[in-house]
Write an enzyme that holds these catalytic residues in place. Structure first.
Site: not given
Length: 185
Positions: A15-18, A90
């Protein structure tokens, strides 16, 4: 678009920086190139969850079901070897995030067409404080707007751990318009 079977790759919701176009997506590209991940498409959470930004504009999905919004992201099928690399990024062994089950649905389909996956949630040790620090408001998507000001890991101060930075962030008052210099602390 079938999801992975038990014993094969696991479905991981990012949902983010990936996500594609964001700073940590090169990891997903490496995993796909080595056969350790497959892109499954755009998905969103079945339930509402808070998606907030913490120190350095790092995104955190918080395990507070029913609060926030249905969050948009991408789903990948990831091998155990790929999961080990994602867990390292993570910081699961350091208490930064924890990988937990989540239900997601294909973007554009009804919520009853859901799939089981896992996502990296902000660690339970600071979830409540992170939600309060963000004014109990979150985002439906970590977009370029929310990511503005993101600081890559290598560019962050090295004198404190990321957990120390999280503790400082959640214990500091939310910035108001006169404290704009504190944003991203």
């Amino acid at each position: 678009m079938g999801l992975v079977k038990e014993g094969e790759k696991k479905s991981i919701f990012t949902y983010g920086t990936l996500k594609r176009g964001f700073p940590n997506h090169p990891l997903m590209q490496d995993l796909m190139a080595s056969g350790d991940a497959d892109y499954l498409g755009r998905y969103r959470t079945v339930e509402k969850f808070p998606l907030v930004c913490g120190p350095f504009r790092v995104p955190f999905l918080l395990n507070l079901p029913g609060l926030g919004d249905r969050v948009w992201g991408e789903l990948y099928a990831v091998s155990n070897q790929g999961l080990a690399r994602m867990d390292e990024l993570e910081g699961t062994s350091l208490g930064h995030y924890e990988r937990l089950p989540i239900k997601v649905s294909v973007v554009g389909e009804e919520a009853d067409e859901c799939a089981e996956a896992e996502a990296y949630f902000g660690h339970r040790s600071y979830t409540e404080e992170m939600w309060r620090r963000n004014g109990e408001k979150g985002y439906a998507s970590y977009s370029e707007t929310e990511a503005r000001g993101y600081v890559r890991r290598g560019d962050r101060p090295r004198n404190l751990t990321f957990l120390d930075q999280i503790r400082i962030f959640v214990s500091s008052p939310p910035p108001d318009s006169s404290d704009s210099f504190l944003i991203g602390v």
